[in-house]
Scaffold this motif. Sequence first.
Motif, PDB file in Angstrom:
ATOM      1  N   VAL A  71     -12.535  15.090 -10.807  1.00 31.03           N
ATOM      2  CA  VAL A  71     -11.640  15.956 -11.589  1.00 31.03           C
ATOM      3  C   VAL A  71     -10.183  15.579 -11.356  1.00 31.03           C
ATOM      4  O   VAL A  71      -9.381  15.484 -12.291  1.00 31.03           O
ATOM      5  N   GLU A  72      -9.844  15.360 -10.100  1.00 32.58           N
ATOM      6  CA  GLU A  72      -8.470  14.988  -9.733  1.00 32.58           C
ATOM      7  C   GLU A  72      -8.041  13.730 -10.476  1.00 32.58           C
ATOM      8  O   GLU A  72      -6.937  13.649 -11.023  1.00 32.58           O
ATOM      9  N   ASN A  73      -8.929  12.765 -10.516  1.00 29.30           N
ATOM     10  CA  ASN A  73      -8.640  11.507 -11.198  1.00 29.30           C
ATOM     11  C   ASN A  73      -8.503  11.704 -12.697  1.00 29.30           C
ATOM     12  O   ASN A  73      -7.565  11.211 -13.327  1.00 29.30           O
ATOM     13  N   ALA A  74      -9.456  12.424 -13.279  1.00 26.84           N
ATOM     14  CA  ALA A  74      -9.473  12.624 -14.729  1.00 26.84           C
ATOM     15  C   ALA A  74      -8.200  13.302 -15.221  1.00 26.84           C
ATOM     16  O   ALA A  74      -7.638  12.928 -16.261  1.00 26.84           O
ATOM     17  N   ALA A  75      -7.736  14.285 -14.473  1.00 23.95           N
ATOM     18  CA  ALA A  75      -6.576  15.088 -14.902  1.00 23.95           C
ATOM     19  C   ALA A  75      -5.289  14.273 -14.972  1.00 23.95           C
ATOM     20  O   ALA A  75      -4.340  14.663 -15.642  1.00 23.95           O
ATOM     21  N   LYS A  76      -5.261  13.119 -14.313  1.00 20.54           N
ATOM     22  CA  LYS A  76      -4.060  12.270 -14.339  1.00 20.54           C
ATOM     23  C   LYS A  76      -3.876  11.583 -15.686  1.00 20.54           C
ATOM     24  O   LYS A  76      -2.777  11.142 -16.015  1.00 20.54           O
ATOM     25  N   TYR A  77      -4.965  11.456 -16.450  1.00 21.70           N
ATOM     26  CA  TYR A  77      -4.931  10.567 -17.598  1.00 21.70           C
ATOM     27  C   TYR A  77      -4.887  11.246 -18.963  1.00 21.70           C
ATOM     28  O   TYR A  77      -4.223  10.765 -19.877  1.00 21.70           O
ATOM     29  N   SER A  78      -5.638  12.342 -19.131  1.00 26.02           N
ATOM     30  CA  SER A  78      -5.818  12.857 -20.482  1.00 26.02           C
ATOM     31  C   SER A  78      -6.122  14.346 -20.472  1.00 26.02           C
ATOM     32  O   SER A  78      -6.633  14.889 -19.492  1.00 26.02           O
ATOM     33  N   ASP A  79      -5.822  14.994 -21.619  1.00 21.59           N
ATOM     34  CA  ASP A  79      -6.193  16.403 -21.802  1.00 21.59           C
ATOM     35  C   ASP A  79      -7.614  16.531 -22.328  1.00 21.59           C
ATOM     36  O   ASP A  79      -8.166  17.629 -22.364  1.00 21.59           O
ATOM     37  N   THR A  80      -8.181  15.404 -22.790  1.00 19.19           N
ATOM     38  CA  THR A  80      -9.538  15.408 -23.339  1.00 19.19           C
ATOM     39  C   THR A  80     -10.448  14.592 -22.433  1.00 19.19           C
ATOM     40  O   THR A  80     -10.195  13.409 -22.192  1.00 19.19           O
ATOM     41  N   ILE A  81     -11.489  15.231 -21.939  1.00 19.10           N
ATOM     42  CA  ILE A  81     -12.423  14.592 -21.016  1.00 19.10           C
ATOM     43  C   ILE A  81     -13.796  14.536 -21.683  1.00 19.10           C
ATOM     44  O   ILE A  81     -14.272  15.546 -22.211  1.00 19.10           O
ATOM     45  N   VAL A  82     -14.431  13.367 -21.670  1.00 18.47           N
ATOM     46  CA  VAL A  82     -15.770  13.207 -22.238  1.00 18.47           C
ATOM     47  C   VAL A  82     -16.737  12.868 -21.108  1.00 18.47           C
ATOM     48  O   VAL A  82     -16.555  11.868 -20.409  1.00 18.47           O
ATOM     49  N   VAL A  83     -17.735  13.712 -20.925  1.00 18.42           N
ATOM     50  CA  VAL A  83     -18.763  13.467 -19.908  1.00 18.42           C
ATOM     51  C   VAL A  83     -19.969  12.860 -20.620  1.00 18.42           C
ATOM     52  O   VAL A  83     -20.506  13.420 -21.579  1.00 18.42           O
ATOM     53  N   THR A  84     -20.366  11.676 -20.166  1.00 21.61           N
ATOM     54  CA  THR A  84     -21.443  10.950 -20.821  1.00 21.61           C
ATOM     55  C   THR A  84     -22.342  10.310 -19.765  1.00 21.61           C
ATOM     56  O   THR A  84     -22.224  10.589 -18.590  1.00 21.61           O
ATOM     57  N   GLY A  85     -23.275   9.482 -20.184  1.00 25.47           N
ATOM     58  CA  GLY A  85     -24.191   8.896 -19.213  1.00 25.47           C
ATOM     59  C   GLY A  85     -24.721   7.558 -19.669  1.00 25.47           C
ATOM     60  O   GLY A  85     -24.093   6.894 -20.487  1.00 25.47           O
ATOM     61  N   TRP A  91     -28.141  16.490 -14.315  1.00 24.03           N
ATOM     62  CA  TRP A  91     -27.487  17.120 -13.173  1.00 24.03           C
ATOM     63  C   TRP A  91     -26.865  18.448 -13.602  1.00 24.03           C
ATOM     64  O   TRP A  91     -26.595  18.670 -14.784  1.00 24.03           O
ATOM     65  N   ASP A  92     -26.577  19.294 -12.624  1.00 23.39           N
ATOM     66  CA  ASP A  92     -25.909  20.568 -12.891  1.00 23.39           C
ATOM     67  C   ASP A  92     -24.422  20.288 -13.138  1.00 23.39           C
ATOM     68  O   ASP A  92     -23.712  19.828 -12.250  1.00 23.39           O
ATOM     69  N   MET A  93     -23.955  20.577 -14.344  1.00 24.47           N
ATOM     70  CA  MET A  93     -22.590  20.274 -14.744  1.00 24.47           C
ATOM     71  C   MET A  93     -21.616  21.429 -14.494  1.00 24.47           C
ATOM     72  O   MET A  93     -20.445  21.359 -14.861  1.00 24.47           O
ATOM     73  N   THR A  94     -22.111  22.509 -13.859  1.00 19.89           N
ATOM     74  CA  THR A  94     -21.280  23.711 -13.689  1.00 19.89           C
ATOM     75  C   THR A  94     -20.023  23.429 -12.872  1.00 19.89           C
ATOM     76  O   THR A  94     -18.904  23.773 -13.292  1.00 19.89           O
ATOM     77  N   ALA A  95     -20.185  22.823 -11.704  1.00 20.55           N
ATOM     78  CA  ALA A  95     -19.024  22.595 -10.820  1.00 20.55           C
ATOM     79  C   ALA A  95     -18.001  21.680 -11.483  1.00 20.55           C
ATOM     80  O   ALA A  95     -16.795  21.965 -11.468  1.00 20.55           O
ATOM     81  N   LEU A  96     -18.472  20.597 -12.081  1.00 22.69           N
ATOM     82  CA  LEU A  96     -17.560  19.640 -12.711  1.00 22.69           C
ATOM     83  C   LEU A  96     -16.761  20.297 -13.832  1.00 22.69           C
ATOM     84  O   LEU A  96     -15.528  20.217 -13.871  1.00 22.69           O
ATOM     85  N   THR A  97     -17.451  20.971 -14.749  1.00 24.37           N
ATOM     86  CA  THR A  97     -16.760  21.521 -15.920  1.00 24.37           C
ATOM     87  C   THR A  97     -15.872  22.711 -15.557  1.00 24.37           C
ATOM     88  O   THR A  97     -14.803  22.882 -16.139  1.00 24.37           O
ATOM     89  N   THR A  98     -16.302  23.520 -14.592  1.00 25.02           N
ATOM     90  CA  THR A  98     -15.478  24.660 -14.169  1.00 25.02           C
ATOM     91  C   THR A  98     -14.140  24.170 -13.629  1.00 25.02           C
ATOM     92  O   THR A  98     -13.073  24.729 -13.946  1.00 25.02           O
ATOM     93  N   GLN A  99     -14.193  23.097 -12.843  1.00 27.34           N
ATOM     94  CA  GLN A  99     -12.956  22.546 -12.269  1.00 27.34           C
ATOM     95  C   GLN A  99     -12.079  21.891 -13.349  1.00 27.34           C
ATOM     96  O   GLN A  99     -10.852  22.012 -13.317  1.00 27.34           O
ATOM     97  N   LEU A 100     -12.707  21.208 -14.299  1.00 28.06           N
ATOM     98  CA  LEU A 100     -11.933  20.587 -15.383  1.00 28.06           C
ATOM     99  C   LEU A 100     -11.259  21.655 -16.244  1.00 28.06           C
ATOM    100  O   LEU A 100     -10.085  21.537 -16.611  1.00 28.06           O
ATOM    101  N   LYS A 101     -12.006  22.725 -16.559  1.00 27.72           N
ATOM    102  CA  LYS A 101     -11.448  23.811 -17.371  1.00 27.72           C
ATOM    103  C   LYS A 101     -10.318  24.525 -16.628  1.00 27.72           C
ATOM    104  O   LYS A 101      -9.355  24.978 -17.238  1.00 27.72           O
TER     105      LYS A 101
END
Length: 210
Positions: A71-85, A91-101
């Motif tokens: 999350v720390e890294n992502a926030a440096k670059y863009s307001d739009t984050i795309v989670v893909t695979g 995986w449980d995406m709750t922690a990742l998305t809660t922190q990004l939001k």
Amino acid sequence: MMREEIQSQVDKGEMLPLMEEFYTIQGEGFHKGTAAYFIRVGGCDVGCHWCDVKESWNAELHPPTETTKIVENAAKYSDTIVVTGGEPLTWDMTALTTQLKAKGLQVHIETSGAYKLTGVWDWICLSPKKMKLPTQEVYDQAHELKVIVYNKDDFRFAEEQAAKVNKNCILYLQPEWSKRDKVVPEIVDYVMANPKWKVSLQTHKYLNIP
């Protein structure tokens, strides 16, 4: 960190098998042309034979990484984050998305929809696969449906999938890259005859960017 502790954190979504992360232009679907930071999570057992990131399938190959760092890294670059695979809903995406939001970011997911929907999403791109169909919850919440067209049977599959999504879901047909010369004319004809559909192209490949 002990292996059991790492596995426990992965199970909770506090760590994720991170394959790669990069800042680029979204090439597909509704948000094409938008600058976005991509988080590619390893792990997928859906097994599409034409997948262009097969190296993402085996989660063991990708180091468990703390979501706080991602999350720390992502926030440096863009307001739009795309989670893909891979398939991120493995995986449980709750922690990742809660922190990004919490950082005020727009959070998108690209998923086959084959697993339980976890996380908080501003945009859900559902790209269903015949070998492992989406859950009803993902059909109900998808913002866009993106069906990859590899052969003529995929038009039948696309209509089946379109009948299952919510009425506000935007419908896209996208040529499988290796078959594009053959299927693009078929997609064009199909969309002109069935204008509820739109054409999606992998414009990032034409732009020669990630």
